[in-house]
Design an enzyme around this catalytic site. Structure first.
Site, PDB file in Angstrom:
ATOM      1  CG  ASP A  30      28.879  26.014  52.976  1.00 21.87           C
ATOM      2  OD1 ASP A  30      28.375  25.594  51.921  1.00 21.87           O
ATOM      3  OD2 ASP A  30      30.106  26.295  53.082  1.00 21.87           O
ATOM      4  CG  PHE A 252      21.252  22.965  19.964  1.00 21.53           C
ATOM      5  CD1 PHE A 252      20.773  23.854  19.019  1.00 21.53           C
ATOM      6  CD2 PHE A 252      20.344  22.206  20.692  1.00 21.53           C
ATOM      7  CE1 PHE A 252      19.414  24.006  18.808  1.00 21.53           C
ATOM      8  CE2 PHE A 252      18.976  22.345  20.483  1.00 21.53           C
ATOM      9  CZ  PHE A 252      18.508  23.240  19.547  1.00 21.53           C
ATOM     10  CB  CYS A 261      28.425  18.696  35.616  1.00 26.92           C
ATOM     11  SG  CYS A 261      27.751  19.371  37.143  1.00 26.92           S
ATOM     12  NE  ARG A 329      31.255  25.823  39.180  1.00 28.09           N
ATOM     13  CZ  ARG A 329      30.616  25.174  40.150  1.00 28.09           C
ATOM     14  NH1 ARG A 329      31.276  24.410  40.989  1.00 28.09           N
ATOM     15  NH2 ARG A 329      29.317  25.292  40.274  1.00 28.09           N
TER      16      ARG A 329
HETATM   17  N1  LIG Z   1      26.296  22.388  39.888  1.00 28.33           N
HETATM   18  C1  LIG Z   1      25.480  21.540  39.282  1.00 28.33           C
HETATM   19  O1  LIG Z   1      24.761  21.883  38.372  1.00 28.33           O
HETATM   20  C2  LIG Z   1      25.439  20.093  39.709  1.00 28.33           C
HETATM   21  C3  LIG Z   1      24.389  19.286  39.263  1.00 28.33           C
HETATM   22  C4  LIG Z   1      24.344  17.949  39.659  1.00 28.33           C
HETATM   23  C5  LIG Z   1      25.326  17.438  40.494  1.00 28.33           C
HETATM   24  N2  LIG Z   1      26.341  18.244  40.904  1.00 28.33           N
HETATM   25  C6  LIG Z   1      27.328  17.673  41.846  1.00 28.33           C
HETATM   26  O2  LIG Z   1      26.965  18.095  43.160  1.00 28.33           O
HETATM   27  C7  LIG Z   1      28.139  18.332  43.956  1.00 28.33           C
HETATM   28  C8  LIG Z   1      28.122  19.743  44.507  1.00 28.33           C
HETATM   29  O3  LIG Z   1      28.193  20.614  43.418  1.00 28.33           O
HETATM   30  P1  LIG Z   1      27.974  22.198  43.589  1.00 28.33           P
HETATM   31  O4  LIG Z   1      28.054  22.778  42.231  1.00 28.33           O
HETATM   32  O5  LIG Z   1      26.757  22.442  44.426  1.00 28.33           O
HETATM   33  O6  LIG Z   1      29.283  22.552  44.465  1.00 28.33           O
HETATM   34  P2  LIG Z   1      29.812  23.957  44.962  1.00 28.33           P
HETATM   35  O7  LIG Z   1      31.270  23.896  44.856  1.00 28.33           O
HETATM   36  O8  LIG Z   1      29.026  25.053  44.309  1.00 28.33           O
HETATM   37  O9  LIG Z   1      29.395  24.012  46.512  1.00 28.33           O
HETATM   38  C9  LIG Z   1      29.862  23.168  47.498  1.00 28.33           C
HETATM   39  C10 LIG Z   1      29.650  23.802  48.883  1.00 28.33           C
HETATM   40  O10 LIG Z   1      30.147  22.896  49.868  1.00 28.33           O
HETATM   41  C11 LIG Z   1      30.724  23.673  50.922  1.00 28.33           C
HETATM   42  N3  LIG Z   1      31.621  22.846  51.747  1.00 28.33           N
HETATM   43  C12 LIG Z   1      32.867  22.414  51.479  1.00 28.33           C
HETATM   44  N4  LIG Z   1      33.325  21.674  52.519  1.00 28.33           N
HETATM   45  C13 LIG Z   1      32.354  21.656  53.451  1.00 28.33           C
HETATM   46  C14 LIG Z   1      32.227  21.060  54.737  1.00 28.33           C
HETATM   47  N5  LIG Z   1      33.188  20.342  55.280  1.00 28.33           N
HETATM   48  N6  LIG Z   1      31.079  21.257  55.404  1.00 28.33           N
HETATM   49  C15 LIG Z   1      30.071  21.998  54.879  1.00 28.33           C
HETATM   50  N7  LIG Z   1      30.128  22.568  53.669  1.00 28.33           N
HETATM   51  C16 LIG Z   1      31.254  22.413  52.971  1.00 28.33           C
HETATM   52  C17 LIG Z   1      31.440  24.796  50.179  1.00 28.33           C
HETATM   53  O11 LIG Z   1      31.709  25.873  51.034  1.00 28.33           O
HETATM   54  C18 LIG Z   1      30.396  25.123  49.091  1.00 28.33           C
HETATM   55  O12 LIG Z   1      29.486  26.104  49.531  1.00 28.33           O
HETATM   56  C19 LIG Z   1      29.324  17.989  43.060  1.00 28.33           C
HETATM   57  O13 LIG Z   1      29.660  16.643  43.255  1.00 28.33           O
HETATM   58  C20 LIG Z   1      28.751  18.164  41.662  1.00 28.33           C
HETATM   59  O14 LIG Z   1      29.418  17.359  40.719  1.00 28.33           O
HETATM   60  C21 LIG Z   1      26.418  19.563  40.553  1.00 28.33           C
HETATM   61  O1  LIG Z   2      22.966  20.675  22.665  1.00 22.73           O
HETATM   62  C1  LIG Z   2      23.778  21.088  23.513  1.00 22.73           C
HETATM   63  C2  LIG Z   2      23.515  21.086  24.908  1.00 22.73           C
HETATM   64  C3  LIG Z   2      24.499  21.545  25.779  1.00 22.73           C
HETATM   65  N1  LIG Z   2      25.691  21.977  25.300  1.00 22.73           N
HETATM   66  C4  LIG Z   2      26.735  22.420  26.261  1.00 22.73           C
HETATM   67  O2  LIG Z   2      26.887  21.435  27.258  1.00 22.73           O
HETATM   68  C5  LIG Z   2      27.289  22.024  28.482  1.00 22.73           C
HETATM   69  C6  LIG Z   2      26.423  21.556  29.620  1.00 22.73           C
HETATM   70  O3  LIG Z   2      25.116  22.036  29.457  1.00 22.73           O
HETATM   71  P1  LIG Z   2      23.914  21.573  30.406  1.00 22.73           P
HETATM   72  O4  LIG Z   2      23.870  20.106  30.455  1.00 22.73           O
HETATM   73  O5  LIG Z   2      22.688  22.278  29.994  1.00 22.73           O
HETATM   74  O6  LIG Z   2      24.407  22.192  31.793  1.00 22.73           O
HETATM   75  P2  LIG Z   2      24.798  21.672  33.242  1.00 22.73           P
HETATM   76  O7  LIG Z   2      24.140  22.600  34.186  1.00 22.73           O
HETATM   77  O8  LIG Z   2      26.274  21.505  33.268  1.00 22.73           O
HETATM   78  O9  LIG Z   2      24.073  20.247  33.448  1.00 22.73           O
HETATM   79  C7  LIG Z   2      24.698  18.992  33.216  1.00 22.73           C
HETATM   80  O10 LIG Z   2      25.504  18.615  34.318  1.00 22.73           O
HETATM   81  C8  LIG Z   2      24.768  18.553  35.576  1.00 22.73           C
HETATM   82  C9  LIG Z   2      25.779  18.260  36.676  1.00 22.73           C
HETATM   83  O11 LIG Z   2      26.114  16.909  36.753  1.00 22.73           O
HETATM   84  C10 LIG Z   2      23.697  17.471  35.453  1.00 22.73           C
HETATM   85  O12 LIG Z   2      22.985  17.376  36.679  1.00 22.73           O
HETATM   86  C11 LIG Z   2      22.759  17.810  34.286  1.00 22.73           C
HETATM   87  O13 LIG Z   2      21.796  16.759  34.136  1.00 22.73           O
HETATM   88  C12 LIG Z   2      23.588  17.946  33.021  1.00 22.73           C
HETATM   89  O14 LIG Z   2      22.739  18.330  31.933  1.00 22.73           O
HETATM   90  C13 LIG Z   2      27.238  23.539  28.247  1.00 22.73           C
HETATM   91  O15 LIG Z   2      28.550  24.010  27.997  1.00 22.73           O
HETATM   92  C14 LIG Z   2      26.374  23.687  27.006  1.00 22.73           C
HETATM   93  O16 LIG Z   2      26.709  24.837  26.249  1.00 22.73           O
HETATM   94  C15 LIG Z   2      25.952  21.998  23.950  1.00 22.73           C
HETATM   95  O17 LIG Z   2      27.047  22.399  23.511  1.00 22.73           O
HETATM   96  N2  LIG Z   2      24.989  21.545  23.085  1.00 22.73           N
END
Ligand SMILES: NC(=O)c1ccc[n+]([C@@H]2O[C@H](COP(=O)([O-])OP(=O)(O)OC[C@H]3O[C@@H](n4cnc5c(N)ncnc54)[C@H](O)[C@@H]3O)[C@@H](O)[C@H]2O)c1
Ligand SMILES: O=c1ccn([C@@H]2O[C@H](COP(=O)(O)OP(=O)(O)O[C@H]3O[C@H](CO)[C@@H](O)[C@H](O)[C@H]3O)[C@@H](O)[C@H]2O)c(=O)[nH]1
EC number: 1.1.1.22
Length: 440
Positions: A30, A252, A261, A329
């Site tokens: 990172d 829900f 996301c 967020r």
């Molecule tokens: N948060 C989730 O639940 C979730 C789930 C599925 C997919 N995603 C996707 O995954 C991706 C990452 O999401 P996140 O929530 O982990 O992001 P985040 O913002 O929490 O973390 C990203 C990290 O990348 C680092 N970074 C930035 N530039 C960099 C560089 N040049 N070299 C090394 N590190 C660097 C930052 O310092 C930070 O620690 C996004 O595209 C998001 O949409 C997120």
């Molecule tokens: O029945 C439901 C289920 C969820 N939510 C809302 O939907 C949002 C997202 O919830 P959830 O999907 O559980 O959370 P995330 O961690 O944002 O996960 C979603 O976004 C991620 C990032 O892309 C994906 O990887 C996951 O599969 C996808 O579920 C939240 O505000 C929840 O309160 C509702 O209002 N009603």
């Protein structure tokens, strides 16, 4: 296998820790020096149930290390995950500057064949762009694969270890073999890996999130209609969710979806559609309805206080966008709190995990150590996150603390009958309101 994970955010940390747990040697990279220093000391910066135990164990056993040096981090790695942010740009499209920035950096420092994996959520065509950026300066062979992440915050470890499916987009046979080796431990436990081309994998991620956002939004509109026709959305949920074609999950109704996301991914898919000249009407409706849904309780609370919230003390339970996370967020709570403050209300808050993340953004709130402390002398309670501890409160204790027994519940936590018995005035989503002022 030797694995590098670039980006130690939510996804990077879960990916790195879980692959270390399945026996791989993982280095996480990172650019955030403070974060890496913390991680090197064994201090995990996110709250995610079950992650800390795995994190501690794998650090202690030497399978999980951290660095700020990309070259050192990727040395000898067979696979390099890019788990970097893809925030919305000004026009709503996913901003690829982090991904392409690292891709540019990777070219000259790659020393052996590696599979570079887009783990971030990226628009169609990104694998080709990443490949082109690396190729500019690369002296060795490599492949770029799309392997989107479907984990949910709060249950991320389980989602990672027991995924409904793993999606891998590649048209390279060489990369496919590496990906099969990488996911072999999960496949052995019966978790399917679905192979497809890069573009289809990239689209699959956006289609999944947008469909889930659509499902929730549809239920939110059913809820709004339920309020008008005198039906109960919880009964509708049970009534339709038992149809296996519809399914019980993500039905829900509530105060709108948030998080890191759904909002950005729905917006990005809509932007992709526009770019390709396709008018994706359902997606546009989803965004518009969700914006309104987030403000659903504000007119109700304003009307309850005869249009004047000035000087009222409003208690808020829940800041995180959903339970089991400290992530705020796009959390509906924040927008509502800002509106309450703008209307002149005093706001007292409690959230078991997310308060530290809000203090810098909203310093003028009263942050309380317990849910009950937030109710002291409150004119009303608003609920934005369905933390389990809010589900079975001591209503007598609440009644003694609050100035007025009125609750505006964005998560439908309580049965209407229980509210009547306890003589609370109660507004929720998609159900009749309980007016205990009249019936008490
Ligand atoms: N948060 C989730 O639940 C979730 C789930 C599925 C997919 N995603 C996707 O995954 C991706 C990452 O999401 P996140 O929530 O982990 O992001 P985040 O913002 O929490 O973390 C990203 C990290 O990348 C680092 N970074 C930035 N530039 C960099 C560089 N040049 N070299 C090394 N590190 C660097 C930052 O310092 C930070 O620690 C996004 O595209 C998001 O949409 C997120
Ligand atoms: O029945 C439901 C289920 C969820 N939510 C809302 O939907 C949002 C997202 O919830 P959830 O999907 O559980 O959370 P995330 O961690 O944002 O996960 C979603 O976004 C991620 C990032 O892309 C994906 O990887 C996951 O599969 C996808 O579920 C939240 O505000 C929840 O309160 C509702 O209002 N009603």
């Amino acid at each position: 296998m030797k694995i590098a994970v670039v980006g130690t955010g939510y996804v990077g940390l879960v990916t790195g820790t879980c692959f270390a747990e399945t026996g791989n040697q993982v280095t996480c990279v990172d650019i955030d020096v403070n974060k890496v220093t913390r991680l090197q000391k064994g201090d995990i910066p996110i709250y995610e149930p079950g992650l800390e135990v795995l994190f501690d164990r794998n650090i202690a056993e030497g399978r999980l290390t951290f660095t700020t040096d990309l070259k050192e981090g990727i040395k000898g790695a067979e696979v390099i995950f890019l788990a970097l942010p893809t925030p919305p740009g000004e026009d709503g499209s996913a901003d690829l500057k982090y991904i392409l920035g690292v891709a540019n950096d990777l070219g000259p420092i790659l020393e052996n064949y590696a599979v570079i994996i887009d783990k971030s959520t990226v628009p169609v065509g990104t694998a080709e762009k990443v490949s082109a950026a690396i190729r500019l300066n690369a002296t060795v062979d490599f492949d770029v694969v799309s392997n989107p992440e479907f984990l949910r915050e709060g249950v991320a470890v389980e989602d990672f270890m027991k995924p409904d499916r793993v999606v891998v987009g590649t048209t390279s046979e060489k990369a496919k073999k590496v990906m099969e080796k990488l996911y072999a431990p999960l496949v052995r436990q019966g978790n399917p890996v679905i192979f497809m081309d890069e573009r289809s994998a990239e689209m699959t991620k956006y289609a999944a999130n947008s469909f889930l956002a659509l499902k929730i939004t549809f239920m939110n509109e059913i809820a709004n209609l339920c309020e008008k026709v005198g039906a109960n959305v919880d009964d509708i949920r049970r009534g339709i969710g038992t149809d296996s074609r519809i399914g019980k999950r993500f039905l829900f109704a509530g105060i709108g979806y948030g998080g890191s996301c759904f909002p950005k991914d729905v917006q990005a898919l809509a932007k992709t559609s526009d770019d390709y000249g396709y008018d994706f009407r359902t997606l546009k409706s989803v965004m518009a309805v969700n914006d309104d849904q987030k403000k659903r309780l504000l007119p109700l609370i304003t009307e309850y206080f005869d249009g004047d919230l000035k000087g009222k003390t409003i208690a808020v339970w829940g800041l995180a966008f959903k339970p089991y996370t400290d992530d705020i967020r796009e959390a509906p709570a924040l927008e509502n709190i800002k509106a309450l403050l703008a209307a002149g209300a005093n706001v007292t808050v409690y959230d078991p995990e997310a308060m530290d993340n809000v203090k810098g953004l909203l310093p003028d709130l009263t942050y309380c150590h317990t849910a009950y402390a937030a109710l002291d002398d409150a004119d009303a309670l608003m609920i934005f996150t369905e933390w389990p501890q809010f589900r079975t409160p001591d209503f007598d204790k609440m009644a003694k603390l609050m100035k007025e027994k009125v609750i505006f519940d964005g998560r439908n936590l309580y049965e209407l009958e229980v509210m009547r018995e306890n003589q609370f005035t109660y507004y929720s989503i998609g159900r009749e309101s309980v007016d205990s002022k009249v019936t008490a």
